[in-house]
Design an enzyme around this catalytic site. Structure first.
Site, PDB file in Angstrom:
ATOM      1  N   HIS A 126      -0.178   3.721   4.697  1.00 54.07           N
ATOM      2  CA  HIS A 126      -0.973   4.415   3.685  1.00 54.07           C
ATOM      3  C   HIS A 126      -0.682   5.904   3.707  1.00 54.07           C
ATOM      4  O   HIS A 126      -0.500   6.541   2.663  1.00 54.07           O
ATOM      5  CB  HIS A 126      -2.465   4.177   3.925  1.00 54.07           C
ATOM      6  CG  HIS A 126      -2.899   2.744   3.810  1.00 54.07           C
ATOM      7  ND1 HIS A 126      -2.541   1.780   4.738  1.00 54.07           N
ATOM      8  CD2 HIS A 126      -3.673   2.112   2.897  1.00 54.07           C
ATOM      9  CE1 HIS A 126      -3.072   0.618   4.388  1.00 54.07           C
ATOM     10  NE2 HIS A 126      -3.770   0.796   3.268  1.00 54.07           N
TER      11      HIS A 126
ATOM     12  N   SER B 145       0.808  -1.220   0.000  1.00 48.81           N
ATOM     13  CA  SER B 145       0.000   0.000   0.000  1.00 48.81           C
ATOM     14  C   SER B 145       0.844   1.273   0.000  1.00 48.81           C
ATOM     15  O   SER B 145       0.454   2.283  -0.578  1.00 48.81           O
ATOM     16  CB  SER B 145      -0.941   0.009   1.209  1.00 48.81           C
ATOM     17  OG  SER B 145      -1.877  -1.031   1.127  1.00 48.81           O
TER      18      SER B 145
END
Length: 293
Positions: free
Chosen positions: A240, A177
């Site tokens: 993230h 991610s």
């Protein structure tokens, strides 16, 4: 032939005439040419499209993003199929014993700050990452080539693990991610800054799609971190954030400097210096301050 400007036409072999192409009007070259034309509209502001189309081709193909995706899928299949465990949809003990996973108790094994990108926490996790990085990464690599995409992707992966080690130091990390969000962040900033030049209607559509995808994926990451009580190490969501910040800084500079000398752009050096300062602080934090020590 009255009313026809012969200077604006060119002869065809059959004796017919057709309008001449202007300097900024690239020649259509079949499916590949039409595909490259669509890519230029999605990835570049208007004044840069003609330059891209002049030298665009499908060779070499987007090797970096395809190779990374194949490697991530191969590692997932290894742990899902050949390891004696049920790893298709949930985290399992075997993942945390992997030498690739970022484990806060094994931070001295420095490769884990990058290698965690190859390990995923189930089918929905790897499918989501692969779909996002292929749909966005392939067009980006066609325009900006593998070196730039690789630098942005890996900068996001490393920024994600370092940020997680600081702001969520007791949680582990799996998944790509950080790299995916770096690509998204760089493209998002480019689309916002060049909103009027990158076709307004499509600009709105792109920005909305990015917000929806990021919001949904981030929601799942928060659930895995705080809502799932399967036991074992909790998976951090901070990667993230680290990835998207890296993308909106370093990624934006790379993607907005198409056809320019990157080393002469002061924004590039500002981002590089900022990244190095962050890296040094993260190393110092992990050695001397981290509660995971």
């Amino acid at each position: 032939m009255e009313g026809v400007d012969l200077e604006k036409e060119e002869w065809l072999g059959s004796g017919e005439r057709r309008p001449k192409r202007t300097e900024n009007q690239p020649e259509e070259t079949g499916c590949c040419g039409k595909f490259q034309n669509s890519i230029s509209k999605w990835m570049l502001p208007e004044e840069l499209r003609s330059k891209y189309l002049e030298r665009a081709n499908c060779c070499p193909p987007p090797i970096f993003i395809i190779a990374v995706s194949i490697a991530e899928l191969a590692v997932f299949i290894y742990y899902a199929v050949w390891k004696p465990q049920k790893q298709w949809v949930t985290l399992d003990e075997g993942i945390w014993k992997s030498p690739l996973t970022y484990n806060p108790d094994k931070r001295e094994e420095a490769w884990r700050f990058v290698s965690y990108m190859f390990v995923h926490a189930g089918v929905e996790h790897i499918v989501g990452n692969l779909v996002m990085q292929l749909l966005l990464g392939i067009p980006l690599e066609l325009v900006h080539k593998g070196f730039e995409i690789g630098m942005v992707y890996l900068a996001g992966v490393l920024a994600g693990s370092l940020a997680s080690s600081i702001f969520d130091p007791l949680s582990g990390l799996v998944g790509a991610s950080g790299g995916v969000y770096a690509l998204i962040g760089g493209y998002f900033m480019n689309a916002v800054v060049n909103f009027r030049e990158m076709i307004p209607l499509l600009g709105v559509f792109r920005i909305l799609i990015i917000i929806i995808i990021v919001g949904t994926d981030f929601g799942f990451a928060l659930y895995r971190r705080f809502g799932s009580h399967d036991g074992g190490i909790q998976v951090s969501f901070v990667a993230h954030l680290g990835g998207i910040v890296a993308g909106m800084t370093i990624g934006y500079v790379f993607f907005s400097d198409y056809n320019k000398k990157l080393l002469k752009d002061p924004r590039f050096w500002f981002c590089i210096v900022g990244y190095i300062v962050f890296f040094i602080f993260a190393v110092f934090f992990n050695i001397f301050i981290s509660p995971a020590s």
